[in-house]
Design a protein around this motif. Structure first.
Motif, PDB file in Angstrom:
ATOM      1  N   HIS A  18       0.810  -1.221   0.000  1.00  0.00           N
ATOM      2  CA  HIS A  18       0.000   0.000   0.000  1.00  0.00           C
ATOM      3  C   HIS A  18       0.841   1.268   0.000  1.00  0.00           C
ATOM      4  O   HIS A  18       0.558   2.223  -0.732  1.00  0.00           O
ATOM      5  N   SER A  19       1.893   1.311   0.825  1.00  0.00           N
ATOM      6  CA  SER A  19       2.654   2.553   1.001  1.00  0.00           C
ATOM      7  C   SER A  19       3.800   2.714   0.017  1.00  0.00           C
ATOM      8  O   SER A  19       4.372   3.802  -0.099  1.00  0.00           O
ATOM      9  N   GLU A  20       4.178   1.642  -0.669  1.00  0.00           N
ATOM     10  CA  GLU A  20       5.224   1.696  -1.698  1.00  0.00           C
ATOM     11  C   GLU A  20       6.503   2.367  -1.197  1.00  0.00           C
ATOM     12  O   GLU A  20       6.957   3.379  -1.741  1.00  0.00           O
ATOM     13  N   PRO A  21       7.121   1.851  -0.137  1.00  0.00           N
ATOM     14  CA  PRO A  21       8.320   2.501   0.406  1.00  0.00           C
ATOM     15  C   PRO A  21       9.467   2.530  -0.602  1.00  0.00           C
ATOM     16  O   PRO A  21       9.650   1.599  -1.390  1.00  0.00           O
ATOM     17  N   LEU A  22      10.231   3.613  -0.546  1.00  0.00           N
ATOM     18  CA  LEU A  22      11.416   3.749  -1.390  1.00  0.00           C
ATOM     19  C   LEU A  22      12.603   3.146  -0.647  1.00  0.00           C
ATOM     20  O   LEU A  22      12.951   3.578   0.452  1.00  0.00           O
ATOM     21  N   VAL A  23      13.215   2.144  -1.247  1.00  0.00           N
ATOM     22  CA  VAL A  23      14.333   1.445  -0.619  1.00  0.00           C
ATOM     23  C   VAL A  23      15.603   1.726  -1.418  1.00  0.00           C
ATOM     24  O   VAL A  23      15.701   1.383  -2.599  1.00  0.00           O
ATOM     25  N   HIS A  24      16.567   2.382  -0.774  1.00  0.00           N
ATOM     26  CA  HIS A  24      17.860   2.624  -1.416  1.00  0.00           C
ATOM     27  C   HIS A  24      18.725   1.389  -1.230  1.00  0.00           C
ATOM     28  O   HIS A  24      19.033   1.006  -0.093  1.00  0.00           O
ATOM     29  N   CYS A  25      19.110   0.774  -2.335  1.00  0.00           N
ATOM     30  CA  CYS A  25      19.870  -0.475  -2.289  1.00  0.00           C
ATOM     31  C   CYS A  25      21.279  -0.260  -2.822  1.00  0.00           C
ATOM     32  O   CYS A  25      21.466   0.025  -4.009  1.00  0.00           O
ATOM     33  N   ILE A  26      22.258  -0.365  -1.949  1.00  0.00           N
ATOM     34  CA  ILE A  26      23.645  -0.474  -2.383  1.00  0.00           C
ATOM     35  C   ILE A  26      23.941  -1.964  -2.310  1.00  0.00           C
ATOM     36  O   ILE A  26      24.135  -2.523  -1.228  1.00  0.00           O
ATOM     37  N   THR A  27      23.908  -2.617  -3.456  1.00  0.00           N
ATOM     38  CA  THR A  27      23.879  -4.074  -3.446  1.00  0.00           C
ATOM     39  C   THR A  27      24.781  -4.656  -4.512  1.00  0.00           C
ATOM     40  O   THR A  27      25.363  -3.934  -5.331  1.00  0.00           O
ATOM     41  N   ALA A  28      24.899  -5.968  -4.511  1.00  0.00           N
ATOM     42  CA  ALA A  28      25.799  -6.666  -5.420  1.00  0.00           C
ATOM     43  C   ALA A  28      25.374  -6.490  -6.868  1.00  0.00           C
ATOM     44  O   ALA A  28      24.187  -6.601  -7.195  1.00  0.00           O
ATOM     45  N   ALA A  29      26.341  -6.242  -7.748  1.00  0.00           N
ATOM     46  CA  ALA A  29      26.041  -6.050  -9.165  1.00  0.00           C
ATOM     47  C   ALA A  29      25.389  -7.284  -9.772  1.00  0.00           C
ATOM     48  O   ALA A  29      24.512  -7.171 -10.635  1.00  0.00           O
ATOM     49  N   VAL A 210       7.877   0.039   7.101  1.00  0.00           N
ATOM     50  CA  VAL A 210       6.472   0.133   7.521  1.00  0.00           C
ATOM     51  C   VAL A 210       6.200  -0.533   8.863  1.00  0.00           C
ATOM     52  O   VAL A 210       5.114  -0.389   9.420  1.00  0.00           O
ATOM     53  N   GLU A 211       7.185  -1.236   9.392  1.00  0.00           N
ATOM     54  CA  GLU A 211       7.015  -2.014  10.622  1.00  0.00           C
ATOM     55  C   GLU A 211       7.995  -1.518  11.680  1.00  0.00           C
ATOM     56  O   GLU A 211       9.205  -1.502  11.454  1.00  0.00           O
ATOM     57  N   LYS A 212       7.482  -1.097  12.834  1.00  0.00           N
ATOM     58  CA  LYS A 212       8.341  -0.535  13.874  1.00  0.00           C
ATOM     59  C   LYS A 212       9.269  -1.563  14.506  1.00  0.00           C
ATOM     60  O   LYS A 212      10.373  -1.235  14.937  1.00  0.00           O
TER      61      LYS A 212
END
Length: 269
Positions: A18-29, A210-212
């Motif tokens: 529902h809230s479509e959170p923006l997740v910044h991913c510094i992750t494996a290529a 979204v979860e505390k």
């Protein structure tokens, strides 16, 4: 009829959708595509940059941050600490995925420095968790240990940092200073395609947005991916088709959870 293990908190999954959170991913290529597609299927929005000039700024507008050390670049070595600092200053939850620590000296040193910054969740396989405290040397992205063998190290890590520690394996183990939970589902096919561990870290970050409770967020993410894997393996015969059906199952589960809650769907927002 095939029975699936199920999601520990459908409401958390519904909230992600529902809230479509923006997740910044510094992750494996090697896993960026699966991580991005998996987050989109779940209902979250991925953004990915690792440079010191841009990564901290992108973290500042995100709802959660994933730090994955899978294919650590020179840019990321400088961009990651600044991004973590920005997340901590803004109260943005963040996940540390110490991929392949123990065998690679640069990422091992960086991972131990980041652990001292108290990640919201530390997510890794058993060998990676053991390598963080020097108990094991690690063997790349694979694991030579079980979650049970890493349970004491996970607990000590949680006590020392205040982080929740999520140990993935045949049984996923989630540990905090005061609680312990596990997820007994999933499928061995999840280990037959590249990046499902990275995707689990990203889903954990999305749930944290979204979860505390970090404990609940990590448990939901493990059960979400594991149940999606169980669904996908019944619809596929080989790793290639499994990957496609895994994305479909993440999307299907998110839709089912949203429909089962009181949260409005996208059309009525």
């Amino acid at each position: 009829m095939q029975k699936f293990t199920g999601i520990s908190s459908p409401k958390t999954v519904a909230m992600v959708r529902h809230s479509e959170p923006l997740v910044h991913c510094i992750t494996a290529a090697v896993s960026m595509n699966l991580v991005a597609d998996g987050l989109l299927a779940a209902g979250a929005r991925p953004v990915m940059t690792e440079t010191a000039n841009e990564a901290p700024s992108m973290t500042g507008i995100a709802d959660a941050l994933l730090i994955n050390l899978g294919t650590l670049s020179t840019d990321a070595v400088h961009g990651i600490p600044a991004s973590v600092t920005n997340a901590r200053e803004r109260g943005i939850p963040w996940v540390l995925d110490p991929t392949a620590v123990g065998v690679a000296p640069v990422r091992t040193r960086l991972a131990r420095e980041l652990v001292a910054d108290a990640p919201t969740v530390i997510r890794g396989n058993p060998s990676e968790i053991l390598a963080l405290d020097g108990t094991a040397s690690g063997r790349g992205a694979d694991t030579a240990h079980t979650p049970t063998e890493a349970s004491e190290a996970a607990y000590q890590l949680a006590v020392a940092t205040g982080s929740t520690v999520s140990v993935s394996g045949a049984t996923d183990l989630i540990v905090s200073r005061r609680q312990q939970a596990q997820f007994d589902g999933g499928t061995p096919m999840l280990s037959r395609i590249t990046g499902t561990g990275c995707l689990l870290g990203a889903l954990t970050a999305a749930c944290l947005a979204v979860e505390k409770s970090p404990m609940s967020a990590a448990h939901v993410a493990a059960s979400w991916l594991g149940t999606a894997g169980e669904m996908a393996v019944t619809r596929s015969s080989r790793p290639g088709s499994f990957k496609m059906h895994l994305l479909d199952a993440l999307d299907e589960l998110a839709e089912m959870c949203l429909e089962a809650t009181d949260l409005p769907d996208q059309e009525s927002k």
